[in-house]
Scaffold this motif. Structure first.
Motif, PDB file in Angstrom:
ATOM      1  N   GLY A  51     -88.567  48.588 -69.214  1.00 54.90           N
ATOM      2  CA  GLY A  51     -89.068  49.871 -68.745  1.00 54.90           C
ATOM      3  C   GLY A  51     -90.175  49.670 -67.730  1.00 54.90           C
ATOM      4  N   TYR A  52     -90.140  50.424 -66.642  1.00 51.91           N
ATOM      5  CA  TYR A  52     -91.076  50.237 -65.541  1.00 51.91           C
ATOM      6  C   TYR A  52     -91.764  51.563 -65.228  1.00 51.91           C
ATOM      7  N   PRO A  53     -92.935  51.807 -65.846  1.00 59.57           N
ATOM      8  CA  PRO A  53     -93.629  53.094 -65.685  1.00 59.57           C
ATOM      9  C   PRO A  53     -93.912  53.409 -64.222  1.00 59.57           C
ATOM     10  N   GLY A  54     -93.665  54.667 -63.882  1.00 58.91           N
ATOM     11  CA  GLY A  54     -93.999  55.156 -62.555  1.00 58.91           C
ATOM     12  C   GLY A  54     -93.046  54.743 -61.454  1.00 58.91           C
ATOM     13  N   GLN A  55     -91.979  54.016 -61.798  1.00 55.76           N
ATOM     14  CA  GLN A  55     -91.081  53.515 -60.766  1.00 55.76           C
ATOM     15  C   GLN A  55     -89.804  54.352 -60.683  1.00 55.76           C
ATOM     16  N   LYS A  60     -74.511  44.041 -75.635  1.00 55.08           N
ATOM     17  CA  LYS A  60     -73.265  44.741 -75.929  1.00 55.08           C
ATOM     18  C   LYS A  60     -73.325  46.175 -75.428  1.00 55.08           C
ATOM     19  N   ILE A  61     -74.542  46.760 -75.451  1.00 54.55           N
ATOM     20  CA  ILE A  61     -74.749  48.134 -75.003  1.00 54.55           C
ATOM     21  C   ILE A  61     -75.898  48.139 -74.000  1.00 54.55           C
ATOM     22  N   TYR A  62     -75.704  48.797 -72.857  1.00 56.04           N
ATOM     23  CA  TYR A  62     -76.752  48.925 -71.843  1.00 56.04           C
ATOM     24  C   TYR A  62     -77.028  50.411 -71.633  1.00 56.04           C
ATOM     25  N   MET A  63     -78.289  50.803 -71.838  1.00 54.20           N
ATOM     26  CA  MET A  63     -78.697  52.189 -71.651  1.00 54.20           C
ATOM     27  C   MET A  63     -79.502  52.313 -70.366  1.00 54.20           C
ATOM     28  N   LEU A  64     -79.111  53.237 -69.493  1.00 57.54           N
ATOM     29  CA  LEU A  64     -79.796  53.467 -68.226  1.00 57.54           C
ATOM     30  C   LEU A  64     -80.379  54.878 -68.235  1.00 57.54           C
ATOM     31  N   TYR A  65     -81.703  54.957 -68.125  1.00 53.30           N
ATOM     32  CA  TYR A  65     -82.378  56.260 -68.142  1.00 53.30           C
ATOM     33  C   TYR A  65     -82.399  56.826 -66.730  1.00 53.30           C
ATOM     34  N   SER A  66     -81.967  58.080 -66.576  1.00 57.12           N
ATOM     35  CA  SER A  66     -81.785  58.643 -65.235  1.00 57.12           C
ATOM     36  C   SER A  66     -83.083  59.136 -64.608  1.00 57.12           C
ATOM     37  N   GLY A  67     -84.191  59.129 -65.361  1.00 58.72           N
ATOM     38  CA  GLY A  67     -85.458  59.641 -64.842  1.00 58.72           C
ATOM     39  C   GLY A  67     -86.086  58.706 -63.822  1.00 58.72           C
ATOM     40  N   GLY A  68     -87.258  59.124 -63.318  1.00 54.52           N
ATOM     41  CA  GLY A  68     -87.958  58.357 -62.305  1.00 54.52           C
ATOM     42  C   GLY A  68     -87.920  59.015 -60.946  1.00 54.52           C
ATOM     43  N   ASN A  69     -87.516  60.281 -60.907  1.00 57.12           N
ATOM     44  CA  ASN A  69     -87.349  60.984 -59.632  1.00 57.12           C
ATOM     45  C   ASN A  69     -88.441  62.034 -59.443  1.00 57.12           C
ATOM     46  N   ASP A  70     -89.682  61.594 -59.554  1.00 55.22           N
ATOM     47  CA  ASP A  70     -90.831  62.484 -59.381  1.00 55.22           C
ATOM     48  C   ASP A  70     -90.716  63.218 -58.049  1.00 55.22           C
ATOM     49  N   TRP A 125     -82.873  50.075 -69.868  1.00 52.21           N
ATOM     50  CA  TRP A 125     -83.294  49.845 -68.479  1.00 52.21           C
ATOM     51  C   TRP A 125     -83.699  51.181 -67.876  1.00 52.21           C
ATOM     52  N   GLY A 126     -84.960  51.318 -67.512  1.00 52.70           N
ATOM     53  CA  GLY A 126     -85.418  52.589 -66.960  1.00 52.70           C
ATOM     54  C   GLY A 126     -86.909  52.575 -66.690  1.00 52.70           C
ATOM     55  N   ASN A 127     -87.542  53.748 -66.885  1.00 49.16           N
ATOM     56  CA  ASN A 127     -88.962  53.861 -66.552  1.00 49.16           C
ATOM     57  C   ASN A 127     -89.813  53.936 -67.808  1.00 49.16           C
ATOM     58  N   SER A 128     -90.891  54.723 -67.746  1.00 49.03           N
ATOM     59  CA  SER A 128     -91.879  54.748 -68.823  1.00 49.03           C
ATOM     60  C   SER A 128     -91.333  55.314 -70.126  1.00 49.03           C
ATOM     61  N   ILE A 129     -90.292  56.151 -70.085  1.00 48.66           N
ATOM     62  CA  ILE A 129     -89.729  56.694 -71.321  1.00 48.66           C
ATOM     63  C   ILE A 129     -89.126  55.561 -72.148  1.00 48.66           C
ATOM     64  N   PHE A 130     -88.467  54.625 -71.492  1.00 49.07           N
ATOM     65  CA  PHE A 130     -87.955  53.452 -72.198  1.00 49.07           C
ATOM     66  C   PHE A 130     -89.076  52.472 -72.531  1.00 49.07           C
ATOM     67  N   SER A 152     -84.475  47.081 -58.416  1.00 51.36           N
ATOM     68  CA  SER A 152     -84.854  45.744 -57.947  1.00 51.36           C
ATOM     69  C   SER A 152     -85.045  44.770 -59.102  1.00 51.36           C
ATOM     70  N   LYS A 153     -85.160  45.274 -60.337  1.00 47.06           N
ATOM     71  CA  LYS A 153     -85.397  44.411 -61.501  1.00 47.06           C
ATOM     72  C   LYS A 153     -84.101  43.966 -62.177  1.00 47.06           C
ATOM     73  N   ARG A 154     -82.968  44.245 -61.550  1.00 47.80           N
ATOM     74  CA  ARG A 154     -81.684  44.027 -62.226  1.00 47.80           C
ATOM     75  C   ARG A 154     -81.458  42.592 -62.664  1.00 47.80           C
TER      76      ARG A 154
END
Length: 641
Positions: free
Chosen positions: A80-84, A109-119, A48-53, A99-101
């Motif tokens: 993954g949601y690019p640019g968000q 079993k495993i949820y990965m959250l990418y911390s990026g997206g803070n342009d 769950w994250g942005n364009s990297i995911f 908002s996409k939760r």
């Protein structure tokens, strides 16, 4: 639990580990890592994250997560949601990552959250580590995202993935945006990465730190932001090694012995807003790795393997209960050391407020009395009146600065002498007002109006379709897992192993009513739901047999937008796991009182926002706190008069 990650070691030590033991390097180009023992075959991993995911600029075959899946057999699901960004800006349509939760599966079993997206061009506020606000606040959105997963997928492993470095895109100054480029608030990618680590630590999550695996924005990213094939290979190698360190629930844990309690918990110093705590080291059969600090039953810090902690943000002249527990590397948490401390009063104010006026009777019923009184004043230079204390009822009741309140939970046709005291911010308490002598009304013929009554009579098996004496039909679809709610020898029983609730409709016309249940708390965590609207908006109380002294009964609310479970109050209760208790929740306007076997345990005043959200909800229900040995003999809802 300490989450082991290969990225914690310097590269020269990792090279030695790799050559001696076949452990893959975190980065290291595109060579395939040697096989590691894995229990990940078929495990669903949600990203769950942005364009990297999302895998921007990569084909599906080149995407690092798909390459990892070929090596260890995981089943990735990519959101993954690019640019968000994580946080909604507050204007226009909300397209934030948070908002996409609701699109996320609840089967991972495993949820990965990418911390990026803070342009930095978006000027997103960093926020504080404990924030929960989700508008223009990274910390609040990220905290809420983790809480959403914890609430909706109990037992899932959460991994916070720290953002890659950056050297791409053009900033407002016309220069490339780098890892240390700051936004207008003075925060850079480094700031957001540091905050993500803090939040992960607070929530006890694993951390996979991509900022230190050797991905070079100039060589391993085509645009300085998104990994190219070479960068994806480095992430693959790091991720393959990282995932091999994760211990899935149900896997053998080895060490199951908890540490001892910390010794000699003391307060070294305190101010009006802080308390400095210190304790002596706990012991463990393997080794203590850290401590957890709780305030009034809520975890506030995991400061690591240290023997001191400063609690901040407290209220002056207020009593707090602090508990400290030791943990080991396997996450075993030991017994608590407990200390009660009252913060200091402001210097100079030692004069109590004036005595309140004698209370006058506004109205009364057979079990309640509404009174009013003339306000107190605090002398010039004082800190001001903070609340009033009503005495002479079943127990002492503390209310806010208003001069009218309802004392409930009284007995019919019984005399009471009610007095009022004033307390200022510094903790000074006035003398008692002259007493009001009042006798409650006799109980009405036929008793209170019944809105719901169920003794759970019926055939053993599923509770679905069971009919209450008041006529309502039990609908197990209101539970998270409907099949886990059953009728067992004319009691309701929950047979699952995760937290769940079942809701019932009542005929109440408003949120002012009493909910009552007889609970056999054999598992020590059962409770009752009140002021429920639906499965995302309700309040409840439950026993906590492992709670700190004076906090064995806890009150929570379910937040209707973030789905977070938030503890809002606690009180004392002696829990008889071999017998039963009558729990009664009396709701009157913005006040909620909870009684256990007739003794008041909690007296809570709702905030204005809470009253607006929950005040007119009329549903009731049962709450199971992740154990399946407790049962409920009956559940009722009836009028307060």
């Amino acid at each position: 639990m300490v989450k082991f990650t290969l990225n914690a070691f310097p590269m020269n030590q990792l090279a030695l580990l790799s050559s001696r033991y076949g452990i893959p390097l975190p980065g290291g180009g595109g060579s395939t890592p040697p096989p590691l023992p894995s229990n990940l075959e078929g495990v669903e991993v949600v990203l769950w994250g942005n364009s990297i995911f999302f895998g921007q600029d990569l084909t599906p075959e080149q995407h690092w997560i798909n390459q990892i899946a070929k090596l260890n057999g995981i089943k990735p699901k990519i959101f993954g949601y690019p640019g968000q960004p994580w946080s909604f800006s507050g204007t226009g349509t909300d397209t934030s990552i948070y908002s996409k939760r609701t699109l996320l599966p609840k089967t991972g079993k495993i949820y990965m959250l990418y911390s990026g997206g803070n342009d930095p061009r978006n000027n997103i506020l960093l926020g504080n580590v404990d924030d929960t606000a989700v508008v223009n606040n990274f910390s609040g959105s990220f905290n809420s995202a983790i809480t959403y997963i914890k609430t909706n997928v109990p037992g899932a492993i959460i991994v916070v993935v720290i953002s890659l470095p950056r050297n791409g895109g053009t900033g407002d100054d016309g220069l490339p945006i780098k890892t240390d480029t700051k936004n207008k608030n003075g925060d850079s990618l480094l700031s957001f990465n540091a905050r993500a680590r803090e939040i992960a630590f607070k929530h006890d999550c694993y951390v996979w730190d991509l900022s230190g695996i050797g991905v070079d924005p100039l060589k391993d990213m085509g645009d300085g932001v998104h990994p190219n094939v070479k960068g994806a290979a480095k992430i693959k190698n790091s991720g393959y090694g990282f995932l091999a360190t994760i211990e899935l629930p149900g896997a053998p844990t080895g060490d199951t012995t908890a540490p001892s309690a910390p010794g000699s918990l003391t307060s070294l110093a305190k101010t009006t807003t802080t308390v400095n705590l210190a304790w002596t080291a706990a012991t463990d059969n393997v080794g203590v790795t850290g401590y957890k600090v709780y305030r009034n039953g809520t975890l506030i810090a995991s400061p690591g393997n240290v023997l001191t902690y400063q609690a901040t943000g407290l209220t002056q002249s207020t009593a707090y209960t602090f508990t400290v527990r030791a943990v080991d590397a396997k996450g075993n948490e030991g017994p608590a050391a407990t200390l009660s401390v009252t913060t200091s009063a402001p210097a100079g104010d030692t004069t109590a407020p004036s005595v309140p006026g004698q209370p006058t009777l506004v109205s009364k019923t057979h079990n309640s009395v509404t009174i009013s009184w003339t306000a107190s004043t605090d002398p010039a230079g004082g800190t001001g009146v903070s609340n009033y204390i009503i005495e002479g009822g079943v127990s002492s009741v503390t209310v806010g600065t208003g001069t009218q309140t309802t004392i409930s939970g009284l007995s019919p046709d019984t005399p009471y002498n009610l007095t009022v005291k004033a307390r200022d911010v510094a903790g000074n308490i006035s003398a008692a007002s002259p007493a009001l002598a009042v006798r409650t009304n006799t109980a009405p013929v036929g008793g209170p109006t019944v809105y719901y009554e169920n003794s759970f009579n019926g055939a053993n098996g599923s509770a679905d379709g069971q009919v209450a004496e008041s006529g309502q039909t039990t609908d197990t679809a209101t539970a998270v897992t409907p099949a886990n709610w059953t009728i067992n020898t004319n009691r309701m029983k929950y047979i699952g192993t995760t937290g769940d609730r079942i809701l019932m409709t009542t005929s109440a016309a408003s949120g002012d009513y009493t909910t009552e249940a007889q609970i056999f708390p054999a598992g020590g965590k059962a409770g009752v739901v009140f002021r429920a609207a639906d499965g995302t908006e309700y309040m409840w109380v439950r026993f906590d047999v492992a709670g700190a002294a004076g906090e064995e009964l806890k009150m929570y609310k379910k937040h209707e937008t973030t789905a977070a479970n938030t503890q809002i109050a606690a009180g004392p209760a002696t829990i008889n796991t071999a017998g039963s208790h009558i729990v009664k929740v009396v709701c009157a306007a913005d006040n909620v009182k909870v009684f256990v076997d007739g003794v008041q345990a909690i007296n809570y005043t709702l905030t204005a926002d809470e009253q607006a959200k929950y005040g007119n909800n009329t549903g009731v229900g049962l709450y199971a706190g992740g154990e399946n040995t407790s049962t409920w003999e009956y559940l009722k809802a009836y009028s307060n008069t």
